[in-house]
Write a protein that holds these residues in place. Structure first.
Motif, PDB file in Angstrom:
ATOM      1  N   TRP A   1      -1.861   3.883  -0.068  1.00 53.82           N
ATOM      2  CA  TRP A   1      -1.378   2.880   0.895  1.00 53.82           C
ATOM      3  C   TRP A   1      -2.244   1.620   0.824  1.00 53.82           C
ATOM      4  CZ3 TRP A   1       2.661   1.323   3.292  1.00 53.82           C
ATOM      5  CH2 TRP A   1       2.573   0.467   4.397  1.00 53.82           C
ATOM      6  N   ALA A   2      -3.554   1.818   0.730  1.00 52.99           N
ATOM      7  CA  ALA A   2      -4.456   0.665   0.642  1.00 52.99           C
ATOM      8  C   ALA A   2      -4.159  -0.155  -0.614  1.00 52.99           C
ATOM      9  CB  ALA A   2      -5.915   1.129   0.637  1.00 52.99           C
TER      10      ALA A   2
ATOM     11  N   TYR B   1      -1.257  -0.610  -1.919  1.00 57.90           N
ATOM     12  CA  TYR B   1      -0.083  -1.426  -1.610  1.00 57.90           C
ATOM     13  C   TYR B   1      -0.450  -2.592  -0.689  1.00 57.90           C
ATOM     14  CZ  TYR B   1       3.995  -3.057   0.901  1.00 57.90           C
ATOM     15  OH  TYR B   1       4.925  -3.865   1.487  1.00 57.90           O
ATOM     16  N   VAL B   2      -1.260  -2.302   0.334  1.00 53.07           N
ATOM     17  CA  VAL B   2      -1.514  -3.329   1.352  1.00 53.07           C
ATOM     18  C   VAL B   2      -2.485  -4.402   0.853  1.00 53.07           C
ATOM     19  CG1 VAL B   2      -2.443  -3.764   3.667  1.00 53.07           C
ATOM     20  CG2 VAL B   2      -1.035  -1.741   3.243  1.00 53.07           C
ATOM     21  N   PHE B   3      -3.543  -3.969   0.170  1.00 51.65           N
ATOM     22  CA  PHE B   3      -4.654  -4.888  -0.058  1.00 51.65           C
ATOM     23  C   PHE B   3      -4.828  -5.359  -1.495  1.00 51.65           C
ATOM     24  CE2 PHE B   3      -6.054  -2.242   3.627  1.00 51.65           C
ATOM     25  CZ  PHE B   3      -6.010  -3.244   4.580  1.00 51.65           C
TER      26      PHE B   3
ATOM     27  N   PRO C   1       6.109   5.472   3.239  1.00 44.82           N
ATOM     28  CA  PRO C   1       4.670   5.219   3.407  1.00 44.82           C
ATOM     29  C   PRO C   1       3.922   6.444   3.908  1.00 44.82           C
ATOM     30  CG  PRO C   1       5.938   3.380   4.260  1.00 44.82           C
ATOM     31  CD  PRO C   1       6.934   4.446   3.920  1.00 44.82           C
TER      32      PRO C   1
ATOM     33  N   ASP D   1       9.439   5.137  10.521  1.00 41.06           N
ATOM     34  CA  ASP D   1       8.619   4.089   9.895  1.00 41.06           C
ATOM     35  C   ASP D   1       8.891   2.767  10.577  1.00 41.06           C
ATOM     36  OD1 ASP D   1       6.734   3.037   8.164  1.00 41.06           O
ATOM     37  OD2 ASP D   1       8.204   2.553   6.609  1.00 41.06           O
TER      38      ASP D   1
ATOM     39  N   GLU E   1      13.236  -7.239   0.330  1.00 38.47           N
ATOM     40  CA  GLU E   1      13.082  -5.784   0.405  1.00 38.47           C
ATOM     41  C   GLU E   1      14.358  -5.069   0.818  1.00 38.47           C
ATOM     42  OE1 GLU E   1      10.752  -3.784  -0.521  1.00 38.47           O
ATOM     43  OE2 GLU E   1       9.179  -5.218  -0.977  1.00 38.47           O
ATOM     44  N   TRP E   2      15.053  -5.664   1.790  1.00 40.73           N
ATOM     45  CA  TRP E   2      16.199  -4.967   2.353  1.00 40.73           C
ATOM     46  C   TRP E   2      17.465  -5.809   2.265  1.00 40.73           C
ATOM     47  CZ3 TRP E   2      12.411  -4.797   6.901  1.00 40.73           C
ATOM     48  CH2 TRP E   2      11.402  -3.863   6.648  1.00 40.73           C
TER      49      TRP E   2
ATOM     50  N   LEU F   1       2.211   8.676   1.414  1.00 35.18           N
ATOM     51  CA  LEU F   1       1.127   8.150   0.574  1.00 35.18           C
ATOM     52  C   LEU F   1      -0.226   8.531   1.148  1.00 35.18           C
ATOM     53  CD1 LEU F   1       2.352   4.513  -0.188  1.00 35.18           C
ATOM     54  CD2 LEU F   1       2.844   6.628  -1.427  1.00 35.18           C
ATOM     55  N   SER F   2      -1.184   8.702   0.252  1.00 37.44           N
ATOM     56  CA  SER F   2      -2.565   8.890   0.692  1.00 37.44           C
ATOM     57  C   SER F   2      -3.099   7.550   1.193  1.00 37.44           C
ATOM     58  CB  SER F   2      -3.424   9.372  -0.478  1.00 37.44           C
ATOM     59  OG  SER F   2      -3.533   8.328  -1.436  1.00 37.44           O
ATOM     60  N   ASP F   3      -4.195   7.609   1.934  1.00 34.40           N
ATOM     61  CA  ASP F   3      -4.822   6.359   2.390  1.00 34.40           C
ATOM     62  C   ASP F   3      -5.107   5.442   1.207  1.00 34.40           C
ATOM     63  OD1 ASP F   3      -4.716   7.147   4.972  1.00 34.40           O
ATOM     64  OD2 ASP F   3      -6.890   7.150   5.336  1.00 34.40           O
TER      65      ASP F   3
ATOM     66  N   TRP G   1      11.569 -10.177   4.439  1.00 34.45           N
ATOM     67  CA  TRP G   1      11.921  -8.756   4.358  1.00 34.45           C
ATOM     68  C   TRP G   1      13.392  -8.587   4.007  1.00 34.45           C
ATOM     69  CZ3 TRP G   1       8.491  -5.060   3.822  1.00 34.45           C
ATOM     70  CH2 TRP G   1       7.180  -5.302   4.250  1.00 34.45           C
TER      71      TRP G   1
ATOM     72  N   ARG H   1       2.079   2.965   8.937  1.00 35.61           N
ATOM     73  CA  ARG H   1       1.221   3.778   8.073  1.00 35.61           C
ATOM     74  C   ARG H   1      -0.249   3.382   8.226  1.00 35.61           C
ATOM     75  NH1 ARG H   1      -1.921   6.145   6.123  1.00 35.61           N
ATOM     76  NH2 ARG H   1      -2.087   7.313   4.170  1.00 35.61           N
ATOM     77  N   SER H   2      -0.471   2.086   8.512  1.00 34.46           N
ATOM     78  CA  SER H   2      -1.858   1.638   8.623  1.00 34.46           C
ATOM     79  C   SER H   2      -2.543   2.191   9.859  1.00 34.46           C
ATOM     80  CB  SER H   2      -1.915   0.103   8.631  1.00 34.46           C
ATOM     81  OG  SER H   2      -1.663  -0.397   7.334  1.00 34.46           O
TER      82      SER H   2
ATOM     83  N   TYR I   1       7.962  -2.411  -1.217  1.00 38.90           N
ATOM     84  CA  TYR I   1       7.549  -1.617  -0.055  1.00 38.90           C
ATOM     85  C   TYR I   1       7.783  -0.145  -0.400  1.00 38.90           C
ATOM     86  CZ  TYR I   1       7.111  -0.265   4.858  1.00 38.90           C
ATOM     87  OH  TYR I   1       6.712   0.298   6.046  1.00 38.90           O
TER      88      TYR I   1
ATOM     89  N   ARG J   1      -4.797   4.993   9.140  1.00 37.49           N
ATOM     90  CA  ARG J   1      -6.007   4.815   8.313  1.00 37.49           C
ATOM     91  C   ARG J   1      -7.252   5.062   9.161  1.00 37.49           C
ATOM     92  NH1 ARG J   1      -7.043  -0.328   6.576  1.00 37.49           N
ATOM     93  NH2 ARG J   1      -8.331   0.535   4.915  1.00 37.49           N
TER      94      ARG J   1
ATOM     95  N   VAL K   1       1.812  -5.388   7.568  1.00 39.67           N
ATOM     96  CA  VAL K   1       1.726  -4.071   6.939  1.00 39.67           C
ATOM     97  C   VAL K   1       0.350  -3.448   7.149  1.00 39.67           C
ATOM     98  CG1 VAL K   1       3.502  -4.380   5.171  1.00 39.67           C
ATOM     99  CG2 VAL K   1       1.165  -5.128   4.704  1.00 39.67           C
ATOM    100  N   ASP K   2      -0.644  -4.292   7.446  1.00 40.09           N
ATOM    101  CA  ASP K   2      -1.992  -3.762   7.682  1.00 40.09           C
ATOM    102  C   ASP K   2      -2.161  -3.231   9.101  1.00 40.09           C
ATOM    103  OD1 ASP K   2      -1.875  -6.140   9.016  1.00 40.09           O
ATOM    104  OD2 ASP K   2      -3.651  -7.034   8.060  1.00 40.09           O
TER     105      ASP K   2
END
Lengths: 938, 93, 191
Positions: free
Chosen positions: B39-40, B42-44, B31, A826, A685-686, B34-36, A681, A831-832, B27, A835, A644-645
């Protein structure tokens, strides 16, 4: 001169055992410990103390002894054993130690093992309380395990000559043990010490199974066994240890705990000396004095620290001519290698033995390990179990109870309670034996120390820690027993403070002027007694240390001289050296043969996962960065998976087997992890997705066939298959027959060459491999290993997950933006990628490095710097070399590296510190060979 | 060696299980919405309480099922186990 | 020609008798089935002549069109169907037919694991050296089927009337055999 009594003791006087201690030969008998045999020979001085070099002897008769450490030299050298727990055998060679032993330089030939055991009721300790507890639970029908550290049951009864039900206690013990051993579902383990107690009824016990046999120990029998006992209920009948009193020069050989002297007398027929002084704070030492006197020891004096001596016992002593003085203290001793005189006030009393009793410490180690709270019993001067636990009961003197009938009653209650809690109904009550013991009272004086020379008043004899050390600690402001233990090292030796810990706590409380009840005792931790690392390792040694996973083709690799590389638990062929070849020459040959003609390798270790269901495509679209649902049946696509990262976690190919079925491959090391990842997952989740994943890693043997002549070889073994480039395109697969075996052949390449991957069931792997070798003979087909595979793929700039990546690398960093879908709404990691951190221009990116000197091989892992001279530290590191090889195809060395802003640095010269030099390198694209991809189709 | 009660297979030694971190961290639906910062989160970011903690385990060497457990982080005592999709039961630490 | 994972171990395993009778039963047909729909499960059972196990950690056995067939519970929606060699292709077809459009999967995993039958007076003792599951008949009666660890490898263990059937991943089979032979050392001297 012998110090053996004419009769008595459970030793076999008709058999002589020869042994050697500190270079002198002695004899003893079966049933002796090394300590009892030495004392019988008048040897009291065992070793010298660790710091001060003072002579030290035998203080106690059992595993609580702080001083009698020896090194056994034969049959196998083993350090740090207690003479009091080494059973004597013929030919034993030992010497006394000074606090430290010496590990053998030879490998230990003995077997060690472990065994799981399950029971309803575990009873620890086969003294009177434990025996009654075990018998009660056994008669109720429970599965019972009874463990005891001695070589025979009886516990404290072994050290006395008392009667139970008007017959020697040994007969009562023997009857109980016989019934237990003949009851189905009961396991009695002698020489077995429960050394650790953990959650959920888990108890570890060490059984010493052949040590007592010495040279006659059968090699096939595990010498030590760790019993991994899982029990519903536990009864701790672990007994009590006698506690000394600290006074000046209390460490000389010949100074012994009173009950231990009594044990040496009754169990081994050994007299501790000829003239003894007894120093006590309680009644029990009187029994020792009387017994020893009746066996011929001259008891010079009983010094009773209490204001008044007990009337009845004093009368009994007077009748035997033993003087008793109440309200007095031993203030010091004299002697060199053994005590020669005892100082009582201003009087000097000549003797060769001083027996001491300062009361009793219940053995609460396991109870405390089971998280039971301890309570300070001020009458006893000791910590006792302070609460009831749902699954652990304590019985006998481990509770602080010293009366035998009360102890056995506790045993019966505990055994019945444990059985009931485990779901059994105890029937009639086990009758309690009647005791004739003189010593029933527990009234004693709590006395930690007699004031005197602090520097020679030893608290922990093994650590040479004195009252002065304790007072130095409290004087320095330490208050917690845990801190003081670490500062003084009291209680940290082999004996873990069995005789010293309580006294140290008492002296600390006195020094601080606090109540002991307010002090938190130090934490008891496993192991209760020493356990060798060999026993803990058990059979997880050598080839069984870690499973070796092999493929179905492995025997061929062995037969053909492959050297192997460990990849996870797999053994993979690393390279196949021919006579005279080293790694580099062999790999250059394998690479050249493969690029110029044809090679093959064993790829069976690749993870393979069957993915089925209506939503399989949708699911894979979420897991991979690129689209898989659009893949046509019959086609293959390479894919990258991220967390996810957004960091790459794995890569591999995806084969579309059918409309609702895919076969996914993973890297060798990640097969289990990726299947877990998928299940995670799907399940969490699913769960609505109609997808099921099944590992088929070992169902299939996988053989990549690589090189320009691979098509010819395949054609020879797959007559039904049209291998032409038109009929069998790159990134497609066909089911066919290879060497007469049903096979799935995929046209994929990890080298840039024309290549096929042949999959058959594991049962057929070896046969098909041999057929390919045969069919490839005209082309000089060459088996190659992981090293060549790594070179071939690195020349093409293909990353290896875990080598080029380390959980901080995105697909974009690898130059794989092409594998990241822009279309999908997705997927995991998407999403990462948005960043800011993942869009910095100075991220480390995968590039190629060419050393300016084409002969220089950069060590993998080397750092990369910007300047040709190292500036003052800190030096800015730009990245590191991830892969580095000599290349036959390039005619030079090359490397892959992760470099800050690497993609923008192509063409730049950077520097790699290698030993004392800075090696100049040119940054290039990661693809170094056949950039246009001309070789793919052969 | 602690026992972990798999909701399907019953108590087994902890070596058969795989830890999966905090439970009930879903999850995000979308996603990209979401703002950074979100999201962060959720991830971290995960809870780290002293006391009862709902977390995920997988019986990886057994039935390979993921499930949830409430563990007291002070004692490691497992106060409850429950299947995926079931609500977290009330526990008393 | 086919080669089973423990082909090279036949003699070494035979040498463990009489304390331990260990035999590899190679090339068994094995299919991993994922299904939770009760009707589909019943249909599959009917097709094979064996009722699928309803209770976790058990297996069932029956005889039908494909001879003796066993169905092992591996998880709440996961079963392993085992049968004589060379039936995997037809059984897979039959199971797919029974599954129809219902959610589930059928995968031929015949070569994924090999089958070892373990009997003899010391079988339970030997397993207790590496298996933490209580195999006392009161805790693990006939019909028990557990997936667990034996020393450092995963196994599927079935409790039979007269011993155990153990399924081990093919790549771990030699480790398993080596472990077993070593664990039996003590019992060879005193069977």
């Amino acid at each position: 001169m012998t110090h053996r009594t004419p009769t008595g003791g459970s030793i076999d006087r008709n058999t002589l055992l020869r042994f050697t201690f500190n270079g002198t030969e002695y004899t003893g008998h079966p049933g002796d410990t090394l300590a009892s045999a030495l004392l019988a020979n008048g040897v009291h001085s065992i070793g010298t103390s660790v710091k001060l070099g003072r002579p030290r002897g035998v203080v106690a008769a059992g595993s609580e002894d702080p001083t009698s450490l020896v090194q056994v030299e034969a049959p196998f050298s083993e350090p740090m054993l207690l003479a009091t727990t080494v059973e004597l055998y013929d030919g034993l060679v030992a010497r006394g130690l000074s606090g430290q032993g010496r590990l053998s330089a030879e490998p230990d030939p003995a077997r060690y093992d472990a065994k799981h055991e399950h029971c309803d009721v575990l009873v620890v300790g086969a003294g009177p309380a434990g025996l009654v507890a075990a018998l009660t639970a056994a008669r109720a029908g429970a599965r019972v395990v009874l463990v005891d550290e001695q070589n025979q049951a009886g516990g404290a009864l072994l050290g006395v000559d008392e009667y139970l039900d008007d017959r020697p206690s040994a007969e009562w013990v023997a009857d109980v043990v016989a019934e237990l051993k003949s009851t189905p579902g009961v396991l009695v383990l002698e020489r077995t010490t429960a050394f650790g107690m953990y959650q959920d009824g888990f108890v570890l016990a060490l059984q010493k199974r052949t040590d007592h046999l010495g040279f006659a120990a059968p090699a096939a029998v595990a010498r030590h066994r760790v019993w991994r006992i899982r029990t519903r209920q536990t009864v701790l009948a672990t007994g009590a240890h006698e506690r000394p009193v600290v006074f000046a020069d209390n460490d000389r050989p010949g100074i012994m705990l009173a009950s231990s002297a009594r044990t040496f007398l009754h169990r081994y027929g050994v007299l501790p000396g000829s003239r003894a002084v007894v120093f006590t704070t309680n009644d029990s030492a009187y029994c020792a004095a009387i017994d020893l006197a009746e066996s011929g020891v001259d008891i010079a004096l009983i010094v009773d620290a209490r204001a008044e001596a007990p009337a009845r016992l004093s009368t009994e002593c007077a009748a035997r001519g033993i003087e008793v003085r109440a309200g007095q203290f031993v203030t010091g001793t004299e002697g060199s290698s053994r005590v020669e005189a005892v100082l009582v006030g201003d009087q000097r009393i000549a003797c060769d033995t001083l027996l001491v009793s300062g009361g009793w410490n219940p053995v609460v180690s396991l109870f405390s390990q089971a998280r039971g709270a301890l309570r300070y019993d001020s009458e006893l001067g000791a910590f006792v179990p302070g609460e009831e636990l749902p699954t652990v009961r304590v019985a006998g003197s481990a509770t602080g109870e010293l009366d035998l009938t009360a102890c056995t009653r506790q045993g019966r209650d505990a055994g019945a309670g444990a059985a009931r809690a485990a779901g059994f109904t105890p029937g009639g009550q086990v009758p309690l034996p009647a005791s004739d013991s003189r010593c029933t009272a527990r009234s004693g004086l709590v006395l930690w120390r007699v004031p005197g020379s602090d520097d020679t008043s030893f608290v922990d004899l093994q650590r040479d820690s004195t009252v002065a050390d304790v007072l130095r600690a409290t004087g320095a402001g330490l208050r917690s027993l845990e801190h003081i233990k670490r500062y003084t090292t009291i209680g940290t030796a082999h004996d873990q403070g069995k005789t010293s810990g309580m006294i140290a706590a008492g002296i600390v409380a006195e020094a601080l002027g606090v109540e002991l009840g307010e002090q938190r005792p130090t934490t008891f931790r496993p192991p209760y007694t020493s356990v060798s690392f060999a026993a803990l390792a058990g059979r997880d040694r050598g080839e069984l240390h870690d499973p070796v996973r092999v493929t179905s083709i492995h025997p061929w690799h062995v037969e053909h001289g492959a050297l192997f590389e460990n990849v996870g638990q797999w053994k993979r062929p690393w390279y196949y050296p021919q006579p005279g070849e080293d790694l580099h020459t062999a790999v250059l040959r394998e690479c050249r043969a493969t690029r110029e003609s044809v090679g093959l390798m064993d790829g069976s270790t690749l993870g393979k996962i069957d993915v089925q269901g209506q939503d399989a495509g949708k699911f894979l679209d979420m897991l991979y960065t690129n689209l898989m649902s659009t893949l046509k049946v019959g086609k293959i696509r390479y894919g990258v998976m991220c967390g996810v990262d957004g960091m790459v976690i794995d890569d591999g190919t995806v084969i579309r087997v059918g409309e609702e079925r895919y076969l996914v491959t993973t890297t060798t090391g990640n097969a289990a992890k990726i299947l877990d990842w998928m299940e995670e997952w799907l399940q969490t989740e699913w769960p609505h997705l109609d997808v099921h994943c099944t590992s088929v890693t070992e169902h299939w043997a996988t053989i990549p066939l690589v090189g320009p002549r691979s098509r010819d070889v395949l054609a020879a073994v797959a007559p039904d298959l049209d291998v032409s480039n038109e009929a069998f395109e790159f990134m497609t697969w066909h089911d066919t027959t290879v060497a007469g075996v049903p096979a799935r052949v995929c046209r994929i390449s990890f080298s840039g060459e024309l290549a096929y991957e042949i999959n058959v069931t594991g049962w057929h792997g070896l046969t098909v491999w041999k057929a390919l070798m045969e069919a490839g003979k005209p082309y000089g087909i060459t088996p190659y290993g992981t090293e060549t595979m790594h070179v071939l793929r690195a020349e093409k700039g293909y990353p290896i997950i875990g080598q080029e990546t380390d959980a901080t690398v995105t697909p974009q960093d690898l130059g794989m933006s092409w594998a990241v879908s822009k279309k999908k709404p997705d997927f995991i990691g998407k999403r990462s990628f948005a960043r800011a951190e993942n869009n910095r221009s100075d991220r480390k990116q995968l590039v190629g490095l060419l050393p300016v000197d084409p002969a220089v091989l950069l060590p993998e892992g080397s750092q990369i710097v910007e300047t040709d001279r190292l500036p003052e530290p800190p030096v800015r590191m730009l990245g590191h070399v991830t892969s580095s090889y000599p290349s036959a195809a390039l005619g030079r060395t090359f490397a892959l590296a992760l470099v800050r802003s690497g993609h923008d640095r192509i063409g730049e010269t950077l520097y790699v510190p290698v030993e004392d030099a800075l090696v100049p390198v040119t940054v290039t694209e990661s693809v170094l060979y056949d950039k246009e991809g001309a070789r793919r189709d052969g | 060696m602690q026992l972990i009660p798999c909701p399907w297979c019953g108590p087994r030694e902890e070596a058969e299980f795989h830890y999966g971190g905090q439970a009930h961290v879903a999850y995000p639906e979308d996603p990209s919405a979401l703002s950074d910062e979100e999201w962060a989160q959720y991830v971290f970011f995960r809870e780290n309480p002293s006391g009862p903690f709902a977390e995920r385990w997988s019986h990886s060497a057994g039935c390979r099922r993921w499930f949830n457990a409430v563990r007291d982080t002070r004692t490691h005592d497992l106060l409850a186990v429950y299947r995926v999709g079931e609500p977290m039961p009330e526990v008393t630490a | 020609m086919t080669v089973s994972p423990l082909a090279a171990w036949t003699d070494r395993l035979a040498a463990l008798a009489p304390a331990l009778d260990v035999t590899e039963v190679p090339f068994r047909s094995q299919l991993t089935v994922r299904v939770s729909d009760p009707d589909a499960i019943a249909a599959m059972g009917d097709a094979l002549g064996v009722r699928f196990p309803a209770v976790p950690c058990t297996f069932s056995a029956g005889t039908g069109e494909f001879g003796a067939v066993e169905v092992l519970w591996l998880g709440p929606d996961e079963f392993l169907v085992t049968a004589s060699p060379d039936l995997q292709v037809t059984i897979e077809e039959v199971l797919r037919g029974a599954l129809q459009d219902v959610r589930g999967s059928v995968v031929d995993t015949s070569a994924q694991r090999t089958t070892v039958v373990l009997q003899g007076p010391r079988a339970r003792d030997v397993l207790a050296h590496g298996c933490s599951v209580d195999l006392h008949p009161a805790s693990a009666p006939r019909g028990t089927c557990v997936q667990t660890l034996l020393a450092r490898t995963g196994i599927v263990l079935q409790v039979n009337d007269d011993g155990y059937t153990i399924l081990v991943r093919s790549s771990f089979a030699e480790y398993f055999a080596a472990w077993l032979a070593d664990a039996a050392t003590e019992y060879l001297a005193v069977p």
